[in-house]
Design a protein around this motif. Structure first.
Motif, PDB file in Angstrom:
ATOM      1  N   HIS A  28       0.777  -1.196  -0.026  1.00 32.07           N
ATOM      2  CA  HIS A  28       0.032   0.020  -0.067  1.00 32.07           C
ATOM      3  C   HIS A  28       0.857   1.235   0.063  1.00 32.07           C
ATOM      4  O   HIS A  28       0.239   2.270  -0.139  1.00 32.07           O
ATOM      5  CB  HIS A  28      -0.942  -0.082   1.234  1.00 32.07           C
ATOM      6  N   SER A  29       2.151   1.174  -0.089  1.00 35.37           N
ATOM      7  CA  SER A  29       3.035   2.298  -0.143  1.00 35.37           C
ATOM      8  C   SER A  29       3.307   3.129  -1.397  1.00 35.37           C
ATOM      9  O   SER A  29       2.566   2.230  -2.231  1.00 35.37           O
ATOM     10  CB  SER A  29       4.458   1.948   0.303  1.00 35.37           C
ATOM     11  N   GLN A  30       3.652   4.173  -1.369  1.00 32.90           N
ATOM     12  CA  GLN A  30       3.884   4.615  -2.552  1.00 32.90           C
ATOM     13  C   GLN A  30       5.309   4.311  -3.264  1.00 32.90           C
ATOM     14  O   GLN A  30       5.518   4.553  -4.588  1.00 32.90           O
ATOM     15  CB  GLN A  30       4.171   6.214  -2.414  1.00 32.90           C
ATOM     16  N   VAL A  31       5.927   3.369  -2.893  1.00 32.18           N
ATOM     17  CA  VAL A  31       7.137   2.961  -3.363  1.00 32.18           C
ATOM     18  C   VAL A  31       6.998   1.729  -4.193  1.00 32.18           C
ATOM     19  O   VAL A  31       6.453   0.679  -3.466  1.00 32.18           O
ATOM     20  CB  VAL A  31       8.198   2.716  -2.085  1.00 32.18           C
ATOM     21  N   ASP A  32       7.636   1.522  -5.274  1.00 33.25           N
ATOM     22  CA  ASP A  32       7.648   0.249  -5.956  1.00 33.25           C
ATOM     23  C   ASP A  32       8.960  -0.308  -5.498  1.00 33.25           C
ATOM     24  O   ASP A  32       9.962   0.187  -5.085  1.00 33.25           O
ATOM     25  CB  ASP A  32       8.159   0.552  -7.312  1.00 33.25           C
ATOM     26  N   LEU A  33       8.731  -1.700  -5.129  1.00 36.19           N
ATOM     27  CA  LEU A  33       9.770  -2.336  -4.407  1.00 36.19           C
ATOM     28  C   LEU A  33      10.485  -3.090  -5.083  1.00 36.19           C
ATOM     29  O   LEU A  33       9.779  -4.078  -5.926  1.00 36.19           O
ATOM     30  CB  LEU A  33       9.276  -3.440  -3.122  1.00 36.19           C
TER      31      LEU A  33
END
Ligand code: TNX
Length: 658
Positions: A28-33
């Motif tokens: 749910h974060s804004q970061v692409d992991l």
């Protein structure tokens, strides 16, 4: 709005003979992991399913990856699947802890939250869901006094009749002794610690008086046995007799329990108590390695022990997951070995996550703990757990302690494959002698505990140094190697006037002399066997004395349960002796102790919840003659005691089961 960044859901299913765990990571974060791995702590063996990679499993610390999906873009999810024994996850305490995702280059770490799980559907125990999802329904804390707490009813047992551990004899008479503001006493040298403690604990000023007209009179009675006391409370005089300092101190513990303090006035009911202990060794072991418990927590624990006449503090200072004692000769032990997390020599364990977690006791801290304990008639027994359970030391000083050519393969109960010291290396002996020099210097007590528990099969088998050493000494087993090391250390300790203590495995290999004292944890019969064989024994059979065990079957009740569950009646029912004990064996059974391992115990409130009220049951078994013990009588005294604990802010497990 969902501001939770990473959420991990667990779906647990029994399939055939296995427990299959489907793990969904929701980003749910804004970061692409990118290049992500999922890390968490689960101290059970697992097997990855197709598509899931088990990258490493070190102790409890698991690293999983996906063989297909190395990127986890913002807003997406990924599933990993692994399985293990059906018994792997049955309770809340078993669920993976300390979840986080490592990703990118340079590596970054993002904590993840435990989302949904269906534990209820597979739990074997009775499930009582907790109201808020996280709170434990069985806790009573100081905030709940009177309502949900012990709730001492007006007609409940109080004062002299509610003493724990139960005294040898108690006679209550009419009247009270009451005093306000100033208590005068007539003491003797042996009563000094008792007087200091009373002064410290009571809301009174205490003043020595030369005359025998003092309100409280302490006098030596050489006819009493070690630690015994005779306490007489009359309307105008409290008289205390004992043969030694410990006896006066024990009387003070009774006086404190029986006191009723309001503002600066204290009242005691009148009566006479004659009392003497069953065992002179009445202990508590606290594991400060798996989780670090602060010096203040240790001091508070000592305070609480003293109130129930416990007099030995076994301090578990080192283990695989942390070295907690400053050693001046090897600063790396606490610079490196006291810390876990990403970038540390030790990985996260038991839920501690990616950040730096840990701590240690400085020499000053230790001196403070030792003298605080001594002021409460408690002897501190330091434990340096070797040769197993030594991963923190090995990772701190690998150049010294690791034999590069050792290709032995082993895996112990806690799943480590690299946590055992090598008894064939001269450096191992130099290291331990140096550590023991400092330990003996810091701890004035009679014993030093060297662990010796749980050395796994397979260890030392592929070590060239051990093969040569065994040939040289004619040894045939790993037990003999361990015995050789321990015998050397026993002699080293003896040269410093100390006795070796160890867990029951210390006698493996049959190399120790009978000055060794062992903690019999494997059951009641092993205690009898070892005492009859000539060793000193401190009984702590796991099913009764391991207070890290869960109270009952409720899947939400915290704790381990490998040795069963341990409620108050189980704990109270512990009788460490057997009819098979010989006359001499009985003399060598010097006492008993409660044991609190802390894989699952991180916060002070968690620690107190596991200790109370079960520690009171252990204290009574260690002190009170078996013929004077009675469960319903004990339970009737508990509300009074729990109220006293609550007034001190102690968190305890409730007796009633909602
Ligand atoms: C066994 S019994 C251990 C500890 C664990 C404990 C967990 C013994 C001497 N060792 O290392 O912490 O079980 O209950």
């Amino acid at each position: 709005m969902n501001n939770r960044q990473l959420v991990v859901d667990f779906d647990l299913q029994r399939e055939d003979d296995e427990l299959v765990v489907r793990v969904t990571i929701n980003n749910h974060s804004q970061v692409d992991l990118d290049d992500w791995t999922l890390k968490f702590d689960l101290p059970k063996a697992i097997r990855p399913h197709e598509g899931t990679r088990l990258i490493s499993h070190i102790g409890s610390h698991v690293t999983l990856g996906s063989s297909q999906q190395t990127a986890l873009p913002s807003g997406e999810q990924v599933e990993l699947v692994f399985s293990g024994a059906v018994s792997m996850i049955q309770r809340l305490s078993d669920l993976p802890r300390g979840l986080y995702v490592s990703h990118g280059e340079p590596l970054a770490h993002l904590r993840a939250e435990l989302g949904s799980h269906n534990l209820e559907t597979i739990a074997t125990g009775r499930v009582i869901p907790s109201s808020g999802g996280s709170t434990n329904p069985h806790v009573a804390a100081s905030t709940e006094i009177g309502s949900a707490g012990a709730g001492a009813a007006a007609d409940s047992v109080t004062g002299l009749q509610a003493i724990v551990p139960r005294p040898t004899s108690t006679q209550v008479s009419a009247g009270v002794f009451s005093v306000a503001n100033l208590l005068t006493y007539h003491g003797c040298a042996e009563a000094r610690l008792a007087i200091v403690w009373l002064t410290d604990m009571l809301p009174l000023e205490c003043q020595a008086s030369e005359t025998s007209a003092a309100a409280m009179d302490f006098a030596i009675n050489p006819d009493l046995v070690e630690e015994a006391y005779l306490l007489r409370i009359e309307p105008q005089l409290i008289s205390i007799q004992a043969a030694d300092a410990a006896g006066f101190f024990n009387a003070a513990a009774t006086l404190l329990q029986a006191s009723d303090a309001v503002n600066n006035a204290v009242r005691w009911p009148c009566g006479v108590i004659e009392d003497r202990p069953r065992f002179n060794f009445r202990g508590l072991m606290l594991d400060c390695a798996r989780h670090f418990h602060s010096k203040d927590t240790v001091l508070r624990t000592l305070d609480l022990m003293a109130q129930f006449k416990l007099n030995r503090f076994h301090w578990h200072l080192t283990d695989d997951e942390g070295w907690r004692l400053e050693i001046q000769a090897f600063p790396q032990l606490t610079e490196r070995g006291a810390w876990r997390g990403e970038g540390e020599v030790l990985e996260a364990q038991f839920g501690t996550g990616p950040g730096r977690y840990g701590g240690f006791y400085s020499r000053d801290d230790v001196q403070e703990v030792v003298s605080y304990a001594a002021a409460r008639q408690i002897e501190v027994i330091p434990e340096i757990d070797i040769p197993g359970h030594s991963r923190a030391a090995l990772k701190s000083c690998p150049e010294l302690l690791v034999e590069e050519a050792d290709a032995s393969q082993y895996c112990g109960a806690q799943l480590y494959t690299d946590n055992v010291l090598n008894p064939a290396l001269p450096a191992t002996y130099q290291f331990l002698h140096t550590v023991l020099d400092e330990v003996c210097d810091l701890f004035p007590g009679e014993y030093v505990h060297l662990g010796a528990d749980e050395v796994p099969d397979g260890v030392w088998q592929q070590s060239p140094a051990c093969s040569e050493f065994m040939a040289e000494h004619g040894y045939e087993s790993a037990h003999e190697l361990q015995g050789h090391l321990l015998r050397d250390l026993q002699a080293y300790l003896a040269s410093k006037g100390k006795k070796l203590m160890g867990w029951e495995e210390a006698v493996h290999g049959d190399k120790l002399d009978h000055t060794a004292t062992v903690n019999a944890w494997g059951g009641i019969p092993i205690g009898t066997e070892l005492a009859n064989a000539g060793y000193g024994v401190v009984a702590c059979a796991a099913p009764f004395a391991y207070l890290d065990l869960a109270w009952d079957e409720n899947a939400f009740e915290p704790g381990y349960y490998w040795a069963g569950t341990c409620d108050l009646a189980t704990c109270y029912g512990y009788e460490p002796t057997t009819p098979e004990l010989t006359h001499d064996g009985a003399h060598r059974m010097i006492g008993m102790q409660a044991v609190l391992w802390s894989e699952l115990v991180r916060e002070p409130a968690e620690l107190e919840y596991m200790l109370f009220p079960r520690l009171l049951a252990m204290a009574e078994t260690a002190w009170t003659a078996p013929s004077d013990k009675d469960l319903s009588n004990f339970v009737a005294r508990l509300p009074f005691q729990l109220t006293r604990l609550e007034l001190q802010g102690v968190v305890h497990r409730r007796l009633d089961d909602r």
